[in-house]
Design a protein around this motif. Structure first.
Motif, PDB file in Angstrom:
ATOM      1  N   MET A   1       0.769  -1.145   0.039  1.00 46.89           N
ATOM      2  CA  MET A   1       0.159   0.079  -0.015  1.00 46.89           C
ATOM      3  C   MET A   1       0.970   1.316  -0.152  1.00 46.89           C
ATOM      4  N   LYS A   2       0.798   2.132  -1.139  1.00 54.09           N
ATOM      5  CA  LYS A   2       1.632   3.390  -1.100  1.00 54.09           C
ATOM      6  C   LYS A   2       1.003   4.342  -0.027  1.00 54.09           C
ATOM      7  N   ARG A   3       1.999   4.928   0.587  1.00 56.21           N
ATOM      8  CA  ARG A   3       1.486   6.084   1.644  1.00 56.21           C
ATOM      9  C   ARG A   3       2.728   7.370   1.277  1.00 56.21           C
ATOM     10  N   THR A   4       2.080   8.402   1.160  1.00 59.21           N
ATOM     11  CA  THR A   4       2.997   9.636   1.072  1.00 59.21           C
ATOM     12  C   THR A   4       2.618  10.742   1.981  1.00 59.21           C
ATOM     13  N   ILE A   5       3.514  11.095   2.984  1.00 58.97           N
ATOM     14  CA  ILE A   5       3.379  12.245   3.993  1.00 58.97           C
ATOM     15  C   ILE A   5       3.990  13.342   3.386  1.00 58.97           C
ATOM     16  N   ILE A   6       3.448  14.461   3.439  1.00 60.22           N
ATOM     17  CA  ILE A   6       3.792  15.828   2.918  1.00 60.22           C
ATOM     18  C   ILE A   6       3.768  16.724   4.224  1.00 60.22           C
ATOM     19  N   SER A   7       4.960  17.128   4.867  1.00 65.11           N
ATOM     20  CA  SER A   7       5.096  17.718   6.063  1.00 65.11           C
ATOM     21  C   SER A   7       5.725  19.103   6.018  1.00 65.11           C
ATOM     22  N   PRO A   8       5.224  20.010   6.626  1.00 63.02           N
ATOM     23  CA  PRO A   8       5.833  21.305   6.640  1.00 63.02           C
ATOM     24  C   PRO A   8       7.246  21.163   7.198  1.00 63.02           C
ATOM     25  N   THR A   9       8.176  22.175   6.902  1.00 58.02           N
ATOM     26  CA  THR A   9       9.532  22.079   7.559  1.00 58.02           C
ATOM     27  C   THR A   9       9.670  23.526   8.167  1.00 58.02           C
ATOM     28  N   GLU A  10      10.835  23.618   8.753  1.00 60.26           N
ATOM     29  CA  GLU A  10      11.128  24.960   9.555  1.00 60.26           C
ATOM     30  C   GLU A  10      11.464  26.243   8.725  1.00 60.26           C
ATOM     31  N   LYS A  11      11.450  25.829   7.399  1.00 61.48           N
ATOM     32  CA  LYS A  11      11.755  27.043   6.386  1.00 61.48           C
ATOM     33  C   LYS A  11      10.365  27.063   5.548  1.00 61.48           C
ATOM     34  N   GLU A  12       9.737  28.300   5.825  1.00 61.93           N
ATOM     35  CA  GLU A  12       8.254  28.596   5.223  1.00 61.93           C
ATOM     36  C   GLU A  12       8.239  28.465   3.510  1.00 61.93           C
ATOM     37  N   GLY A  13       7.187  27.603   3.533  1.00 59.77           N
ATOM     38  CA  GLY A  13       6.772  27.124   2.162  1.00 59.77           C
ATOM     39  C   GLY A  13       7.628  26.008   1.758  1.00 59.77           C
ATOM     40  N   VAL A  14       8.462  25.377   2.498  1.00 58.76           N
ATOM     41  CA  VAL A  14       9.145  24.084   1.859  1.00 58.76           C
ATOM     42  C   VAL A  14       8.517  23.163   2.814  1.00 58.76           C
ATOM     43  N   TYR A  15       8.340  22.164   2.157  1.00 54.92           N
ATOM     44  CA  TYR A  15       7.680  20.669   2.730  1.00 54.92           C
ATOM     45  C   TYR A  15       8.663  19.663   2.375  1.00 54.92           C
ATOM     46  N   GLU A  16       8.536  18.446   3.377  1.00 52.71           N
ATOM     47  CA  GLU A  16       9.339  17.456   3.286  1.00 52.71           C
ATOM     48  C   GLU A  16       8.250  16.405   2.881  1.00 52.71           C
ATOM     49  N   VAL A  17       8.718  15.616   1.713  1.00 50.43           N
ATOM     50  CA  VAL A  17       7.914  14.434   1.300  1.00 50.43           C
ATOM     51  C   VAL A  17       8.688  13.241   1.655  1.00 50.43           C
ATOM     52  N   THR A  18       7.721  12.439   2.265  1.00 48.94           N
ATOM     53  CA  THR A  18       8.120  10.857   2.636  1.00 48.94           C
ATOM     54  C   THR A  18       7.471  10.115   2.010  1.00 48.94           C
ATOM     55  N   LYS A  19       7.949   9.109   1.363  1.00 54.74           N
ATOM     56  CA  LYS A  19       7.172   7.898   0.630  1.00 54.74           C
ATOM     57  C   LYS A  19       7.313   6.807   1.300  1.00 54.74           C
ATOM     58  N   ASN A  20       6.302   5.972   1.481  1.00 51.49           N
ATOM     59  CA  ASN A  20       6.070   4.906   2.348  1.00 51.49           C
ATOM     60  C   ASN A  20       6.902   4.604   3.548  1.00 51.49           C
ATOM     61  N   PRO A  21       6.613   5.293   4.572  1.00 51.33           N
ATOM     62  CA  PRO A  21       7.175   5.368   5.828  1.00 51.33           C
ATOM     63  C   PRO A  21       6.799   4.086   6.570  1.00 51.33           C
ATOM     64  N   ILE A  22       7.704   3.452   7.376  1.00 52.53           N
ATOM     65  CA  ILE A  22       7.258   2.387   8.137  1.00 52.53           C
ATOM     66  C   ILE A  22       6.741   2.979   9.444  1.00 52.53           C
ATOM     67  N   LEU A  23       5.371   2.436   9.289  1.00 53.24           N
ATOM     68  CA  LEU A  23       4.648   2.915  10.448  1.00 53.24           C
ATOM     69  C   LEU A  23       4.184   1.781  11.392  1.00 53.24           C
ATOM     70  N   ILE A  24       4.183   1.974  12.546  1.00 56.15           N
ATOM     71  CA  ILE A  24       3.872   0.945  13.836  1.00 56.15           C
ATOM     72  C   ILE A  24       2.781   1.678  14.466  1.00 56.15           C
ATOM     73  N   TYR A  25       1.611   0.978  14.640  1.00 61.24           N
ATOM     74  CA  TYR A  25       0.283   1.488  15.517  1.00 61.24           C
ATOM     75  C   TYR A  25       0.458   0.659  16.836  1.00 61.24           C
ATOM     76  N   PHE A  26       0.625   1.368  17.981  1.00 62.71           N
ATOM     77  CA  PHE A  26       0.575   0.879  19.331  1.00 62.71           C
ATOM     78  C   PHE A  26      -0.936   1.005  19.751  1.00 62.71           C
ATOM     79  N   ASP A  27      -1.533   0.161  19.961  1.00 60.89           N
ATOM     80  CA  ASP A  27      -2.665   0.347  20.830  1.00 60.89           C
ATOM     81  C   ASP A  27      -2.603   1.219  22.153  1.00 60.89           C
ATOM     82  N   THR A  28      -3.419   1.449  22.887  1.00 58.76           N
ATOM     83  CA  THR A  28      -3.113   1.974  24.169  1.00 58.76           C
ATOM     84  C   THR A  28      -2.548   1.156  25.157  1.00 58.76           C
TER      85      THR A  28
END
Length: 356
Positions: A1-28
């Motif tokens: 399953m393809k996943r893309t995360i677009i996150s703002p960086t400290e530099k205004e107007g610049v975004y970090e693109v992360t493709k297919n990150p390793i995600l772990i879900y911890f239930d509570t």
């Protein structure tokens, strides 16, 4: 399953693109164990997990359900938001997830409307992460009013869902037949009526259910999951067109709504799409709903939970197919997951599964 995360960086107007990150879900339950092991014994289970999977740069997929369940119910209700607890995950990036209903509703509507787009599981408003941060600040200030109000709302919603589960159980046990409109009206009433009325209704339903102890028929897992999904499709179709309009159409199929000449046609087409539903479609096209139904089944028929299982378990289960790994300390949930996925790490009560 393809996943893309677009996150703002400290530099205004610049975004970090992360493709297919390793995600772990911890239930509570898993998060609390990780916090306590670090606080009490200095053991960093999160780092151990990173070493086991060969990647310490994984990200935690955090849900609002996590946040609400981390709020205690007695004593120091903000304990799980103390720095000594949260230091256990301070070096791990956190991604907020959309609420469970948003994800499953997307799945259902994609199926009904033949959509090809993917499911949005990331919350662009970062509600879960923001709530966690606010909880930390509230604790520092010694203020718990907001946390108490949040937990009170969650507990009341759990009770309302428990009552709906009891209503469904009694209908099944007694053989009572109710029309979709009657069920919709009952659900609306339980969700919106005063909480004291819900408490009283829960007590009466629990007493009524005792008559049927030992007589409950246990359906097959596939049949129950299919039924669960079919019901959710009906609910979503009704919500899409408006319950009042649906009830009117059911009472008079020839009714034409002013300004909406195609409403009846579209509604009937969506219902017809529901007849194409199969177990394999539920599992492949609505995976969050599939796992929600499966965990509900295990809680109700294979565990010690009361009717319907725990609301928290069902909500956590939605994120399972959208993660690379899923961790839990709950025995029933672990039993359900290991029927389909491989256990790759175990420490104490924590079970980590690799999601295929």
């Amino acid at each position: 399953m393809k996943r893309t995360i677009i996150s703002p960086t400290e530099k205004e107007g610049v975004y970090e693109v992360t493709k297919n990150p390793i995600l772990i879900y911890f239930d509570t339950s898993a998060l609390i164990d990780i916090f306590r092991e670090y606080h009490n014994h200095g053991k960093n289970i999160a780092e151990e997990i990173g070493d086991r999977i060969g990647n310490r740069r994984f990200r935690i997929l955090l849900s609002v359900v996590n946040f609400l369940e981390l709020i205690g119910t007695k004593g120091d209700i903000s304990l799980n938001f103390s720095e000594s607890y949260l230091n256990a995950i301070k070096n791990i990036r956190i991604i907020s997830a959309n609420q469970p209903t948003i994800i499953t509703n997307q799945e259902v509507l994609r199926f009904i409307e033949y959509r090809k787009v993917g499911i949005m599981i990331f919350d662009s408003d970062h509600i879960a992460a923001k709530n966690m941060q606010k909880a930390v600040e509230e604790r520092k200030q010694g203020e718990t009013t907001w946390l108490f109000e949040q937990r009170k709302w969650w507990d009341e919603m759990e009770m309302r869902n428990k009552v709906l589960d009891l209503e469904a159980d009694l209908m099944e046990l007694s053989g009572t037949k109710s029309s979709p409109s009657e069920i919709d009206k009952l659900r609306d009433h339980i969700i919106n009526c005063p909480i004291d009325e819900v408490r009283n209704r829960k007590l009466k339903l629990t007493q009524a259910k005792q008559i049927y102890q030992g007589r409950k028929y246990i359906p097959s897992e596939k049949a129950e999951i299919y039924s669960y999904a079919a019901n959710r499709i009906t609910v979503n179709v009704n919500l899409k067109y408006g319950r009042e309009k649906v009830w009117m159409l059911m009472a008079n199929r020839d009714f034409i709504f002013p300004g909406e000449p195609n409403l009846k046609r579209d509604y009937l087409n969506d219902l017809a799409r529901g007849t194409e539903l199969t177990f394999n479609i539920v599992k492949s096209q609505m995976p969050g709903l599939y796992w929600q139904a499966k965990i509900t089944y295990f809680n109700q028929y294979r565990g010690n939970q009361r009717s319907g299982g725990k609301q928290g378990d069902r909500n956590h289960a939605v994120y399972l197919p959208y993660s690379n790994y899923f961790a839990t300390c709950d025995r029933i949930m672990a039993d359900a997951i290991q029927t389909e996925h491989r256990l790759v790490f175990k420490r104490g009560n924590i079970h980590l599964f690799k999601i295929n």
